[in-house]
Design an enzyme around this catalytic site. Structure first.
Site, PDB file in Angstrom:
ATOM      1  N   GLN A  62      50.294  40.231  39.661  1.00 44.50           N
ATOM      2  CA  GLN A  62      50.190  40.941  38.391  1.00 44.50           C
ATOM      3  C   GLN A  62      51.414  40.660  37.529  1.00 44.50           C
ATOM      4  O   GLN A  62      52.554  40.746  37.984  1.00 44.50           O
ATOM      5  CB  GLN A  62      50.055  42.453  38.664  1.00 44.50           C
ATOM      6  CG  GLN A  62      49.838  43.311  37.435  1.00 44.50           C
ATOM      7  CD  GLN A  62      48.483  43.101  36.772  1.00 44.50           C
ATOM      8  OE1 GLN A  62      47.521  42.681  37.419  1.00 44.50           O
ATOM      9  NE2 GLN A  62      48.398  43.384  35.493  1.00 44.50           N
ATOM     10  N   LYS A  74      41.261  46.772  39.665  1.00 52.82           N
ATOM     11  CA  LYS A  74      40.857  45.521  40.325  1.00 52.82           C
ATOM     12  C   LYS A  74      40.403  45.810  41.747  1.00 52.82           C
ATOM     13  O   LYS A  74      39.376  45.306  42.201  1.00 52.82           O
ATOM     14  CB  LYS A  74      42.015  44.513  40.338  1.00 52.82           C
ATOM     15  CG  LYS A  74      42.188  43.815  39.013  1.00 52.82           C
ATOM     16  CD  LYS A  74      43.474  43.008  38.955  1.00 52.82           C
ATOM     17  CE  LYS A  74      43.733  42.582  37.511  1.00 52.82           C
ATOM     18  NZ  LYS A  74      45.118  42.227  37.240  1.00 52.82           N
ATOM     19  N   ASP A 107      43.713  33.416  38.906  1.00 53.20           N
ATOM     20  CA  ASP A 107      44.131  33.590  37.509  1.00 53.20           C
ATOM     21  C   ASP A 107      44.041  32.269  36.745  1.00 53.20           C
ATOM     22  O   ASP A 107      44.072  32.265  35.512  1.00 53.20           O
ATOM     23  CB  ASP A 107      45.601  34.036  37.466  1.00 53.20           C
ATOM     24  CG  ASP A 107      45.757  35.495  37.076  1.00 53.20           C
ATOM     25  OD1 ASP A 107      44.881  36.014  36.368  1.00 53.20           O
ATOM     26  OD2 ASP A 107      46.768  36.095  37.487  1.00 53.20           O
TER      27      ASP A 107
HETATM   28  N1  GUN Z   1      48.664  41.262  33.321  1.00 52.63           N
HETATM   29  C1  GUN Z   1      47.849  41.508  32.269  1.00 52.63           C
HETATM   30  N2  GUN Z   1      46.777  40.677  32.292  1.00 52.63           N
HETATM   31  C2  GUN Z   1      46.927  39.889  33.383  1.00 52.63           C
HETATM   32  C3  GUN Z   1      46.150  38.838  33.948  1.00 52.63           C
HETATM   33  O1  GUN Z   1      45.089  38.443  33.446  1.00 52.63           O
HETATM   34  N3  GUN Z   1      46.626  38.285  35.072  1.00 52.63           N
HETATM   35  C4  GUN Z   1      47.798  38.677  35.634  1.00 52.63           C
HETATM   36  N4  GUN Z   1      48.193  38.056  36.743  1.00 52.63           N
HETATM   37  N5  GUN Z   1      48.546  39.644  35.146  1.00 52.63           N
HETATM   38  C5  GUN Z   1      48.114  40.249  34.016  1.00 52.63           C
END
Ligand code: GUN
Length: 295
Positions: free
Chosen positions: A97, A53, A120
Site C-alpha cells: 500500500q 481489500k 498493482d
Molecule cells: N494507495 C492508493 N491507491 C493505491 C493503489 O492503487 N495501489 C497501491 N499500492 N497503493 C495505493
C-alpha cells in the site's frame, strides 16, 4: 440525457463475475488465488483501503493475507517481508500500500516484488511489457477505465482519445492500453499548450490530472464520453464551516449537459479499483499456476 456511468454497479457486477470464476477454479484445481497486502504505518485512509481489500478478497472466495508493519520499519526489513511473499507459493498477488514513509525508497520496494505477483502493475518489468505490447499485469485504475469503455462501446478502434495526465500509475498505462485497442491517443497534461483545443477533439476524454474541476464544458466535444479519474478534496463552505467534499478533475454539473456518458466523482472510477485488483490477482494466479480461466 447523458448516461451516468455508475462505478459501484460496474464494480459489483465485476466482483460477481470474479466470484463465479474463483468457484470454478476451486472446483477444477482444488485451490483459489491468494492476495497479500502489506501496510506500513497507520495512515487512516490506507487502513480503510487495506481493510476493504481484505473484505472484498474474501467475499470473492479468495485467500487474503495482511502484513502490518510499523511506520518506523527499516527498508531492509520490509524487503525481507516481500521476499518471503515472493517465495511463498500460496501467494499469487502482492500489493504494498502506498504511500510509504519518507525514509523508504518506494520504487526500490515496488521493484523487489516478483513481477509475476505484481498485481498493482507498478513493477518496471510490467510497465515495459505493457509499453511493448506484451502480456503484463496492468495498473488497476487504467485497466478499470478500459473495461468500462469496452462495456460502453461496441468498438474502440479508431476513436480519438485524449488522456490528460502523464503519471506512471494512470496516464501512461492508460495510453498504452488504448493504443493496443487501436485508438488514436494523445497524452496531454497540465503544461500542454492549447489544452482546451486538444481536448475538444476527443471522442473519449480521460482526466487524470489532479486539478479540481479544471475540465469545464468548453473542453468537451458534444457527445464525447468522459472518464474522470481525479479525486480532489476541496473546501465545501456551502455544507458548513470547515466542511470538505470530493470533486473530480471535471466540472461534472456543466459537463454532463454536453456528453454522451460520464463518470461521477465520487461513485465513478474510484469504486472500481479494488474489483480490478481482484481481477489482476486471478490473472496472476492463472498465469503462475497454468490454470485456465476466462477473464
Ligand atoms: N494507495 C492508493 N491507491 C493505491 C493503489 O492503487 N495501489 C497501491 N499500492 N497503493 C495505493
Amino acid at each position: 440525457m447523458a448516461k451516468i456511468l455508475d462505478g459501484k454497479v460496474f464494480a459489483k457486477n465485476l466482483r460477481d463475475e470474479l466470484k463465479g470464476i474463483v468457484s470454478i477454479l476451486r472446483e477444477e484445481y482444488g485451490n483459489v488465488p491468494g492476495l497479500a497486502v502489506v501496510l506500513v504505518g497507520d495512515n487512516p485512509a490506507s487502513e480503510v483501503y487495506v481493510r476493504n481489500k481484505g473484505i472484498q478478497t474474501k467475499e470473492c472466495g479468495m485467500r487474503s493475507y495482511e502484513h502490518k508493519l510499523a511506520s518506523t520499519v527499516q527498508q531492509d526489513d520490509l524487503l525481507k517481508v516481500i521476499k518471503q511473499l515472493n517465495d511463498d507459493p500460496e501467494v499469487d498477488g502482492i500489493l504494498v500500500q502506498l504511500p510509504l514513509p519518507n525514509h523508504i525508497d518506494s520504487q526500490k520496494v515496488l521493484d523487489s516484488i516478483d513481477p509475476e505477483k505484481d498485481v498493482d502493475g507498478f513493477h518496471i518489468i510490467n510497465a515495459g511489457r505493457l509499453a511493448t505490447g506484451g502480456d503484463a499485469l496492468v495498473p488497476c485504475t487504467p485497466l478499470g477505465c478500459l473495461l468500462l469503455l469496452k462495456d460502453h462501446f461496441d468498438e474502440l478502434t479508431g476513436k480519438n482519445v485524449v488522456v490528460i495526465g502523464r503519471s506512471n500509475i494512470v496516464g501512461k498505462p492508460m495510453a498504452a492500453l488504448l493504443l493496443r485497442e487501436s485508438c488514436t491517443v494523445t497524452i496531454a497534461h497540465s503544461k500542454s499548450n492549447n489544452l482546451e483545443e486538444i481536448c475538444q477533439r476527443a471522442d473519449i476524454l480521460i482526466a487524470a490530472v489532479g486539478k479540481p474541476e479544471m475540465i469545464t464544458k468548453d473542453f468537451i466535444k458534444k457527445g464525447a464520453v468522459v472518464l474522470d479519474v481525479g479525486i480532489n478534496r476541496i473546501a465545501a463552505p456551502e455544507k458548513g464551516p470547515g466542511k470538505m467534499k470530493l470533486v473530480g478533475d471535471v466540472a461534472f454539473h456543466e459537463a454532463k449537459n454536453r456528453v454522451e456518458a460520464i463518470t461521477p466523482v465520487p461513485g465513478g472510477i474510484g469504486p472500481m479499483t479494488i474489483a480490478v485488483l481482484l481481477r489482476n490477482t486471478i490473472q496472476a494466479a492463472c498465469n503462475r499456476r497454468a490454470w485456465k480461466c476466462d477473464l
